[in-house]
Design a protein around this motif. Structure first.
Motif, PDB file in Angstrom:
ATOM      1  N   ARG A   1      28.984  66.903  35.543  1.00 46.19           N
ATOM      2  CA  ARG A   1      30.412  67.202  35.630  1.00 46.19           C
ATOM      3  C   ARG A   1      30.761  68.599  35.119  1.00 46.19           C
ATOM      4  NH1 ARG A   1      33.119  61.444  33.530  1.00 46.19           N
ATOM      5  NH2 ARG A   1      32.080  60.107  35.075  1.00 46.19           N
ATOM      6  N   SER A   2      30.301  68.901  33.927  1.00 51.91           N
ATOM      7  CA  SER A   2      30.733  70.148  33.296  1.00 51.91           C
ATOM      8  C   SER A   2      29.899  71.354  33.710  1.00 51.91           C
ATOM      9  CB  SER A   2      30.700  69.995  31.765  1.00 51.91           C
ATOM     10  OG  SER A   2      31.523  68.946  31.355  1.00 51.91           O
TER      11      SER A   2
ATOM     12  N   SER B   1      31.036  73.281  36.704  1.00 52.88           N
ATOM     13  CA  SER B   1      32.310  73.948  36.441  1.00 52.88           C
ATOM     14  C   SER B   1      32.117  75.219  35.620  1.00 52.88           C
ATOM     15  CB  SER B   1      33.255  72.995  35.699  1.00 52.88           C
ATOM     16  OG  SER B   1      33.540  71.853  36.478  1.00 52.88           O
ATOM     17  N   VAL B   2      31.260  75.133  34.596  1.00 56.46           N
ATOM     18  CA  VAL B   2      30.971  76.318  33.790  1.00 56.46           C
ATOM     19  C   VAL B   2      30.281  77.380  34.640  1.00 56.46           C
ATOM     20  CG1 VAL B   2      29.708  77.179  31.792  1.00 56.46           C
ATOM     21  CG2 VAL B   2      30.848  74.971  31.669  1.00 56.46           C
TER      22      VAL B   2
ATOM     23  N   ARG C   1      30.668  78.065  37.688  1.00 57.29           N
ATOM     24  CA  ARG C   1      31.613  78.780  38.550  1.00 57.29           C
ATOM     25  C   ARG C   1      32.202  80.006  37.861  1.00 57.29           C
ATOM     26  NH1 ARG C   1      33.397  73.383  39.480  1.00 57.29           N
ATOM     27  NH2 ARG C   1      32.461  72.584  41.405  1.00 57.29           N
TER      28      ARG C   1
END
Length: 239
Positions: free
Chosen positions: A174-175, A178-179, A181
């Motif tokens: 999940r994280s 996102s990081v 990106r």
């Protein structure tokens, strides 16, 4: 292989041309992204790999999956002659610009461009899980290592604490994308990287595969609670 406007990522069947293209796409900011995503632990893991190899001045060590050569540069601090090999020409180009003193060359982990028993030690860091035939790669590493030479595999692994393991897997899926990106030149590649970490065998399973591929005295130790592990082994006399 899936493609997006941001870049591309390999599938888990790990075809060499797909893996190479994916790493070409992340090469520009690869080292920075690794440091951010690992909260700086990547530096500790590189130092631990060098220490585990127990390199001596004058020895020859091969760093497979070297990428931009940051790990090869670390190995050379021991006084050994360290050479890096990688499948991605994009990663090697970045490495040649940023570390011109580090010997880097193109090489497939399944067909290394070296004679038998060329090295006193070999290592592969965070790259073995990207090879589409793990067992063949371990045998190829044994081929280019002299009898009695050392192997260290530094790779993501399975956290030993169940609660921490659950939190870590959630971060991966999940994280982490996102990081990525925010810092990566190709964030889509990190979806594959997270999937490949989750699918990778745990510490005892990898140790068994190393032992079946021409290596003896296999042992491992966990780092960062098992997020990564160092597997060490010695090349037996015959394969």
């Amino acid at each position: 292989m899936s493609r997006t406007p941001q870049g591309q990522r390999a599938n888990l069947d790990k075809q060499p041309h797909e893996v190479a293209a994916m790493f070409d796409g992340v090469a520009a900011r690869y080292d920075l992204t690794n440091t951010v995503l690992s909260f700086g632990q990547d530096r500790f893991w590189r130092r631990a790999t060098r220490a585990a190899l127990d390199l001596r001045p004058g020895e020859r060590v091969l760093d497979v999956g070297a990428g931009t050569g940051v790990s090869t540069e670390e190995l050379a601090q021991s006084g050994a002659y360290a050479v890096g090999a990688d499948l991605s020409l994009g990663m090697l180009r970045v490495g040649k610009r940023s570390r011109p003193q580090v010997p880097l060359l193109a090489g497939d982990a399944l067909r290394l461009p070296f004679a038998d028993a060329s090295f006193d030690a070999v290592t592969i860091s965070f790259a073995l899980r990207n090879v589409n035939d793990t067992d063949a790669a371990l045998r190829e590493l044994a081929r280019v290592t002299r009898p009695g030479g050392r192997l260290v595999v530094c790779e993501f692994s399975t956290p030993v604490n169940p609660v921490f393991r659950t939190a870590y897997l959630s971060y991966l899926m999940r994280s982490l994308p996102s990081v990525a990106r925010a810092v990566s030149s190709n964030p889509d590649a990190y979806v594959y990287l997270a999937e490949s970490i989750r699918a990778w065998p745990d510490q005892p399973a990898l140790a068994a595969r190393i032992g079946a591929a021409g290596w003896g005295r296999v042992a491992w130790r966990n780092m960062s609670g098992g997020i990564a592990a160092l597997h060490r082994a010695v090349r037996v006399q015959t394969i």
